[in-house]
Write an enzyme that holds these catalytic residues in place. Structure first.
Site, PDB file in Angstrom:
ATOM      1  N   GLY A  12     -28.993 -39.870  20.362  1.00  0.00           N
ATOM      2  CA  GLY A  12     -28.565 -40.165  21.732  1.00  0.00           C
ATOM      3  C   GLY A  12     -29.737 -40.497  22.639  1.00  0.00           C
ATOM      4  N   ASP A  13     -29.411 -40.998  23.837  1.00  0.00           N
ATOM      5  CA  ASP A  13     -30.397 -41.316  24.874  1.00  0.00           C
ATOM      6  C   ASP A  13     -31.397 -42.383  24.443  1.00  0.00           C
ATOM      7  OD1 ASP A  13     -29.169 -39.338  26.404  1.00  0.00           O
ATOM      8  OD2 ASP A  13     -30.499 -37.786  25.625  1.00  0.00           O
ATOM      9  N   GLY A  15     -31.124 -45.499  25.203  1.00  0.00           N
ATOM     10  CA  GLY A  15     -31.142 -46.594  26.180  1.00  0.00           C
ATOM     11  C   GLY A  15     -29.923 -47.505  26.018  1.00  0.00           C
ATOM     12  N   LYS A  16     -28.838 -46.935  25.500  1.00  0.00           N
ATOM     13  CA  LYS A  16     -27.609 -47.729  25.286  1.00  0.00           C
ATOM     14  C   LYS A  16     -27.079 -48.291  26.599  1.00  0.00           C
ATOM     15  CE  LYS A  16     -25.768 -44.068  23.519  1.00  0.00           C
ATOM     16  NZ  LYS A  16     -26.951 -43.196  23.467  1.00  0.00           N
ATOM     17  N   GLY A  17     -27.156 -47.465  27.660  1.00  0.00           N
ATOM     18  CA  GLY A  17     -26.655 -47.902  28.969  1.00  0.00           C
ATOM     19  C   GLY A  17     -27.410 -49.120  29.443  1.00  0.00           C
ATOM     20  N   LYS A  18     -28.723 -49.066  29.324  1.00  0.00           N
ATOM     21  CA  LYS A  18     -29.551 -50.174  29.774  1.00  0.00           C
ATOM     22  C   LYS A  18     -29.276 -51.449  28.970  1.00  0.00           C
ATOM     23  CE  LYS A  18     -34.011 -52.002  29.480  1.00  0.00           C
ATOM     24  NZ  LYS A  18     -35.270 -52.095  30.191  1.00  0.00           N
ATOM     25  N   GLY A  40     -24.725 -39.696  29.168  1.00  0.00           N
ATOM     26  CA  GLY A  40     -25.413 -40.011  30.420  1.00  0.00           C
ATOM     27  C   GLY A  40     -26.159 -41.301  30.191  1.00  0.00           C
ATOM     28  N   HIS A  41     -25.664 -42.384  30.761  1.00  0.00           N
ATOM     29  CA  HIS A  41     -26.246 -43.701  30.516  1.00  0.00           C
ATOM     30  C   HIS A  41     -26.884 -44.209  31.810  1.00  0.00           C
ATOM     31  CE1 HIS A  41     -23.442 -44.454  26.820  1.00  0.00           C
ATOM     32  NE2 HIS A  41     -24.135 -43.353  26.734  1.00  0.00           N
ATOM     33  N   THR A  42     -28.186 -44.413  31.758  1.00  0.00           N
ATOM     34  CA  THR A  42     -28.920 -44.809  32.962  1.00  0.00           C
ATOM     35  C   THR A  42     -29.054 -46.316  33.031  1.00  0.00           C
ATOM     36  OG1 THR A  42     -30.202 -42.817  32.577  1.00  0.00           O
ATOM     37  CG2 THR A  42     -31.017 -44.300  34.294  1.00  0.00           C
ATOM     38  N   ARG A 134      -2.955 -31.576  18.018  1.00  0.00           N
ATOM     39  CA  ARG A 134      -1.751 -32.078  18.708  1.00  0.00           C
ATOM     40  C   ARG A 134      -1.337 -31.191  19.875  1.00  0.00           C
ATOM     41  NH1 ARG A 134       0.827 -32.033  13.071  1.00  0.00           N
ATOM     42  NH2 ARG A 134      -0.601 -30.286  13.179  1.00  0.00           N
ATOM     43  N   GLN A 214     -23.612 -41.240  22.675  1.00  0.00           N
ATOM     44  CA  GLN A 214     -24.354 -40.434  21.692  1.00  0.00           C
ATOM     45  C   GLN A 214     -25.067 -41.330  20.661  1.00  0.00           C
ATOM     46  OE1 GLN A 214     -20.743 -39.201  22.319  1.00  0.00           O
ATOM     47  NE2 GLN A 214     -21.816 -38.374  24.068  1.00  0.00           N
ATOM     48  N   THR A 229     -21.828 -33.974  18.063  1.00  0.00           N
ATOM     49  CA  THR A 229     -20.755 -33.988  19.039  1.00  0.00           C
ATOM     50  C   THR A 229     -19.418 -34.042  18.288  1.00  0.00           C
ATOM     51  OG1 THR A 229     -20.014 -34.938  21.134  1.00  0.00           O
ATOM     52  CG2 THR A 229     -20.709 -36.520  19.407  1.00  0.00           C
ATOM     53  N   THR A 291     -27.515 -33.164  31.797  1.00  0.00           N
ATOM     54  CA  THR A 291     -27.755 -31.737  32.031  1.00  0.00           C
ATOM     55  C   THR A 291     -29.135 -31.444  32.637  1.00  0.00           C
ATOM     56  OG1 THR A 291     -28.646 -31.510  29.800  1.00  0.00           O
ATOM     57  CG2 THR A 291     -26.283 -31.082  30.075  1.00  0.00           C
TER      58      THR A 291
HETATM   59  P1  GDP Z   1     -28.476 -43.705  26.814  1.00  0.00           P
HETATM   60  O1  GDP Z   1     -27.779 -42.391  26.858  1.00  0.00           O
HETATM   61  O2  GDP Z   1     -28.653 -44.216  25.419  1.00  0.00           O
HETATM   62  O3  GDP Z   1     -27.840 -44.745  27.703  1.00  0.00           O
HETATM   63  O4  GDP Z   1     -29.946 -43.445  27.377  1.00  0.00           O
HETATM   64  P2  GDP Z   1     -30.324 -42.603  28.694  1.00  0.00           P
HETATM   65  O5  GDP Z   1     -30.043 -43.431  29.874  1.00  0.00           O
HETATM   66  O6  GDP Z   1     -29.746 -41.226  28.631  1.00  0.00           O
HETATM   67  O7  GDP Z   1     -31.861 -42.401  28.445  1.00  0.00           O
HETATM   68  C1  GDP Z   1     -32.731 -43.494  28.361  1.00  0.00           C
HETATM   69  C2  GDP Z   1     -33.800 -43.321  29.446  1.00  0.00           C
HETATM   70  O8  GDP Z   1     -34.823 -44.240  29.243  1.00  0.00           O
HETATM   71  C3  GDP Z   1     -33.271 -43.599  30.843  1.00  0.00           C
HETATM   72  O9  GDP Z   1     -33.974 -42.790  31.751  1.00  0.00           O
HETATM   73  C4  GDP Z   1     -33.605 -45.078  31.050  1.00  0.00           C
HETATM   74  O10 GDP Z   1     -33.750 -45.420  32.418  1.00  0.00           O
HETATM   75  C5  GDP Z   1     -34.923 -45.155  30.346  1.00  0.00           C
HETATM   76  N1  GDP Z   1     -35.272 -46.430  29.726  1.00  0.00           N
HETATM   77  C6  GDP Z   1     -34.477 -47.301  29.041  1.00  0.00           C
HETATM   78  N2  GDP Z   1     -35.228 -48.293  28.496  1.00  0.00           N
HETATM   79  C7  GDP Z   1     -36.505 -48.032  28.867  1.00  0.00           C
HETATM   80  C8  GDP Z   1     -37.754 -48.664  28.569  1.00  0.00           C
HETATM   81  O11 GDP Z   1     -37.853 -49.674  27.884  1.00  0.00           O
HETATM   82  N3  GDP Z   1     -38.867 -48.072  29.105  1.00  0.00           N
HETATM   83  C9  GDP Z   1     -38.814 -46.950  29.867  1.00  0.00           C
HETATM   84  N4  GDP Z   1     -39.955 -46.456  30.327  1.00  0.00           N
HETATM   85  N5  GDP Z   1     -37.664 -46.332  30.142  1.00  0.00           N
HETATM   86  C10 GDP Z   1     -36.533 -46.858  29.635  1.00  0.00           C
HETATM   87  P1  IMO Z   2     -25.700 -40.236  25.380  1.00  0.00           P
HETATM   88  O1  IMO Z   2     -24.463 -41.082  25.326  1.00  0.00           O
HETATM   89  C1  IMO Z   2     -27.957 -36.877  23.827  1.00  0.00           C
HETATM   90  C2  IMO Z   2     -25.644 -33.498  22.265  1.00  0.00           C
HETATM   91  C3  IMO Z   2     -25.725 -32.196  23.035  1.00  0.00           C
HETATM   92  C4  IMO Z   2     -25.535 -31.205  21.887  1.00  0.00           C
HETATM   93  C5  IMO Z   2     -24.515 -31.906  20.999  1.00  0.00           C
HETATM   94  C6  IMO Z   2     -23.062 -31.489  21.245  1.00  0.00           C
HETATM   95  O2  IMO Z   2     -26.269 -40.093  26.745  1.00  0.00           O
HETATM   96  O3  IMO Z   2     -26.692 -40.672  24.354  1.00  0.00           O
HETATM   97  P2  IMO Z   2     -21.314 -32.003  23.197  1.00  0.00           P
HETATM   98  O4  IMO Z   2     -21.369 -31.687  24.665  1.00  0.00           O
HETATM   99  O5  IMO Z   2     -21.132 -33.438  22.896  1.00  0.00           O
HETATM  100  O6  IMO Z   2     -20.332 -31.144  22.458  1.00  0.00           O
HETATM  101  O7  IMO Z   2     -22.767 -31.557  22.633  1.00  0.00           O
HETATM  102  O8  IMO Z   2     -24.640 -33.288  21.276  1.00  0.00           O
HETATM  103  N1  IMO Z   2     -25.235 -34.666  23.061  1.00  0.00           N
HETATM  104  C7  IMO Z   2     -26.069 -35.628  23.468  1.00  0.00           C
HETATM  105  N2  IMO Z   2     -27.415 -35.742  23.324  1.00  0.00           N
HETATM  106  N3  IMO Z   2     -27.261 -37.845  24.418  1.00  0.00           N
HETATM  107  C8  IMO Z   2     -25.915 -37.756  24.545  1.00  0.00           C
HETATM  108  O9  IMO Z   2     -25.164 -38.763  25.008  1.00  0.00           O
HETATM  109  C9  IMO Z   2     -25.261 -36.596  24.088  1.00  0.00           C
HETATM  110  N4  IMO Z   2     -23.976 -36.172  24.071  1.00  0.00           N
HETATM  111  C10 IMO Z   2     -23.967 -35.006  23.446  1.00  0.00           C
HETATM  112  O10 IMO Z   2     -26.968 -32.047  23.667  1.00  0.00           O
HETATM  113  O11 IMO Z   2     -26.722 -31.086  21.160  1.00  0.00           O
HETATM  114 MG    MG Z   3     -28.049 -40.495  27.667  1.00  0.00          MG
END
Ligand code: GDP
Ligand code: IMO
Ligand code: MG
Length: 421
Positions: A12-13, A15-18, A40-42, A134, A214, A229, A291
Site C-alpha cells: 500500500g501507499d 502512490g496509486k492516488g497520484k 488514503g490516496h494523496t 450474509r 492497498q 486487509t 491514521t
Molecule cells: P496511495 O495510497 O498508493 O495512493 O499512496 P499515498 O497517497 O498513501 O502515499 C504516497 C505518498 O507519496 C503521498 O504522500 C504522495 O503525495 C507522495 N508521492 C507520490 N508520488 C511521489 C513522488 O514521486 N515523490 C514524492 N516525493 N512523493 C510522492
Molecule cells: P492505501 O490504499 C497501507 C493495512 C493496515 C493494516 C492492514 C489491515 O492507502 O494504499 P485494515 O484496516 O484494512 O483492516 O488493516 O492493512 N492497510 C494499509 N496500509 N495503505 C493502505 O491503503 C492500507 N489499507 C490497509 O495498516 O496493516
Molecule cells: Mg495510502
C-alpha cells in the site's frame, strides 16, 4: 487498451492516488473497486493537497465519471465528510456496495486488541465479514428507510451482545437509525446499478481506469496473511468487484514505490531502521494518510514485485517517489531470500517461514543530482536510469511511468497507458 487497472504492488501507499489522478486526465471513468476508508490516496496539484479515502482519485476532474463499485465497503458518514472537500463531480455508487456502520468500527477495535494486525480501525474487516456471512447491509437497503430500520432491529441486538462481551459500548437503535437515515438521504442520489453503468460505458468505447486500494501484499488471498486487509486489490478482483467481464480488462499498471513501506504489523524482510530509515521517512513524508502512523521503511524488494506480477498480472510499472532516494550513496535492492539455508524466490505462505526469510541484496550506486524537475526519461542522471533499468529487468516488466515528486506535474509518462485500437 481502454480498460486499465491501477494496482499497488507492495503493502500500500505506493502512490496509486497520484498515478490515478494523473491518468484520469485522459480517461472517461475512474472506478474504485474494493476497500473502504482504510485507503488514503494523496493527490496534489495547483498547490492543493487532497487526501481521498473513499472517493475515486478521478473525482478532482469535473469532466469524468467516478464510480464506487460493488466491491467497496462504504462508511456513509466518512463519505459525506469527504464530499464536502471536492467541488464539481460526477459520482455513482453501487447499490450492491456494503455499508460500514459504527459497530463495525467498534468490533474492529476490539478484535485488533485481541489479535494485533494493526488495522486502520475503520471497521473494514468486520464489514467484509458481515458481507460474507450474509449479515451485511447493502446500499440498496440502506437508502430504503423501512428496510434499514428493520435491518438494524434484527442485527443490532446481536452486535450489541458481542460488543458488550468484548468490552465495547453497545449502540442504541433509535439514535443510530436517526443519524444514519439522514446520511442515507444525502447519499441516495448517487446510488445506481454501477455494473449496468460500466457495461454501457464499455459499449460506448470509453476509457476506464480501475483504481485499486492497498497493495497485492495486503490482499486477503495473496498477501502476507493474516497481516492483510479483508479484500483483494489484485487486477483479478476487478470483474467480480465491478460487474464486468474478466476479458474486458486490457492491462494493469503496477504502482511501485522506489523503496518499500509498510504500516501495521507483519513481516517485512527488507525493513531498515535507524538514521537512514528516519531520513527516508522524513524526505518521503512517510506517515499514514489515514491514521498518521509512521510508516516502516525498507529497500525495494523484487521478490515482492515478482509475487505481485504473478498474482495480479502487471503489464507495466509506475515507479514513484524516485526523488526520495536522491543523495543516498548506495541503494540496495532485494534479489531473493535465504530460508533454512536455501535460496528462494517466493513468499512462503506460512507467515513464520516468511518471518524467517533473510533478504539477499544487490547494491547499486546512488545519484546526487536533484531530479524533481526532470521532464523526460533522457534527463535522468545515469545512475537513476540504471536503477530503473535494473528494476525493470529483475521483474521483467517495462516501466511506463516514473515520478519525481508529489505534484501531478512531477509524473513522467514513458509509454502511453491508453492505446487506441
Ligand atoms: P496511495 O495510497 O498508493 O495512493 O499512496 P499515498 O497517497 O498513501 O502515499 C504516497 C505518498 O507519496 C503521498 O504522500 C504522495 O503525495 C507522495 N508521492 C507520490 N508520488 C511521489 C513522488 O514521486 N515523490 C514524492 N516525493 N512523493 C510522492
Ligand atoms: P492505501 O490504499 C497501507 C493495512 C493496515 C493494516 C492492514 C489491515 O492507502 O494504499 P485494515 O484496516 O484494512 O483492516 O488493516 O492493512 N492497510 C494499509 N496500509 N495503505 C493502505 O491503503 C492500507 N489499507 C490497509 O495498516 O496493516
Ligand atoms: Mg495510502
Amino acid at each position: 487498451m481502454k480498460n486499465v487497472v491501477i494496482v499497488g504492488t507492495q503493502w500500500g501507499d505506493e502512490g496509486k492516488g497520484k498515478i490515478t489522478d494523473f491518468l484520469a486526465q485522459t480517461a472517461d471513468v475512474v472506478v474504485r473497486y474494493q476497500g473502504g476508508n482504510n485507503a488514503g490516496h494523496t493527490v496534489i496539484f495547483d498547490n492543493q493537497k487532497y487526501s481521498l479515502h473513499l472517493l475515486p482519485s478521478g473525482i478532482l476532474n469535473a469532466k469524468i465519471d467516478n464510480v464506487m463499485a460493488n466491491g467497496m465497503v462504504i462508511n456513509p458518514k466518512a463519505l459525506i465528510e469527504e464530499l464536502t472537500k471536492v467541488k464539481d463531480h460526477k459520482l455513482y455508487i453501487s447499490n450492491r456496495a456494503h455499508v460500514v456502520l459504527p459497530y463495525h468500527q467498534a468490533l474492529d477495535r476490539a478484535y485488533d486488541r485481541a489479535n494485533k494486525i494493526g488495522t486502520t480501525n475503520k471497521g473494514i474487516g468486520p464489514a467484509y465479514t458481515d458481507k460474507a456471512a450474509r449479515q451485511g447491509l447493502r446500499m440498496a437497503d440502506f437508502i430504503n428507510p423501512p428496510k434499514f430500520y428493520q435491518f438494524l432491529k434484527e442485527t443490532l441486538p446481536i452486535k450489541n451482545k458481542l460488543l458488550t462481551e468484548l468490552g465495547e459500548q453497545p449502540f442504541v437503535l433509535e439514535t443510530l437509525y436517526n443519524e444514519y437515515k439522514d446520511y442515507a438521504k444525502q447519499i441516495e442520489k448517487y446510488v445506481i446499478d454501477t455494473s449496468q453503468f460500466l457495461n454501457q460505458k464499455i459499449v460506448e468505447n470509453k476509457k476506464i481506469l480501475f483504481e485499486g486500494a492497498q497493495g497485492v501484499l495486503l490482499c486477503l488471498d495473496h498477501g502476507t496473511y493474516p497481516y492483510v486487509t479483508s479484500s483483494s486489490p489484485t487486477a483479478a478482483s476487478v470483474p467480480i468487484n465491478t460487474g464486468i467481464a474478466p476479458w474486458l480488462l486490457e492491462g494493469a499498471v503496477g504502482v511501485t514505490k522506489a523503496y518499500t513501506t509498510r504500516v501495521g504489523e507483519g513481516p517485512f524482510p527488507s525493513e531498515i531502521e535507524g538514521e537512514l530509515a528516519n531520513e527516508i521517512r522524513t524526505v518521503g513524508k512517510e506517515f499514514g494518510t489515514t491514521t498518521g502512523r509512521p510508516r516502516r521503511i525498507g529497500w525495494l524488494d523484487t521478490v515482492v514485485l515478482r509475487h505481485s506480477k504473478r498474482a495480479s498480472g502487471l503489464s507495466s510499472l509506475a515507479v514513484t517517489l524516485l526523488d526520495v532516494l536522491t543523495g543516498i550513496d548506495e541503494i540496495k535492492v532485494v534479489k531473493d531470500y535465504t530460508f533454512n539455508g536455501k535460496t528462494i524466490d517466493y513468499i512462503p505462505a506460512n507467515i513464520d517461514e516468511f518471518k524467517a526469510c533473510k533478504p539477499n541484496y544487490i547494491t547499486l550506486k546512488g545519484w546526487q543530482e536533484d531530479i524533481t524537475q526532470v521532464k523526460t526519461y533522457a534527463d535522468l542522471p545515469a545512475n537513476t536510469k540504471i536503477y530503473l533499468k535494473t528494476i525493470s529487468e529483475m521483474v521483467d516488466i517495462p516501466i511506463s511511468i516514473f515520478s519525481v515528486g508529489a505534484d501531478r506535474n512531477q509524473t513522467i509518462l514513458i509509454e502511453p497507458i491508453f492505446k487506441e485500437d
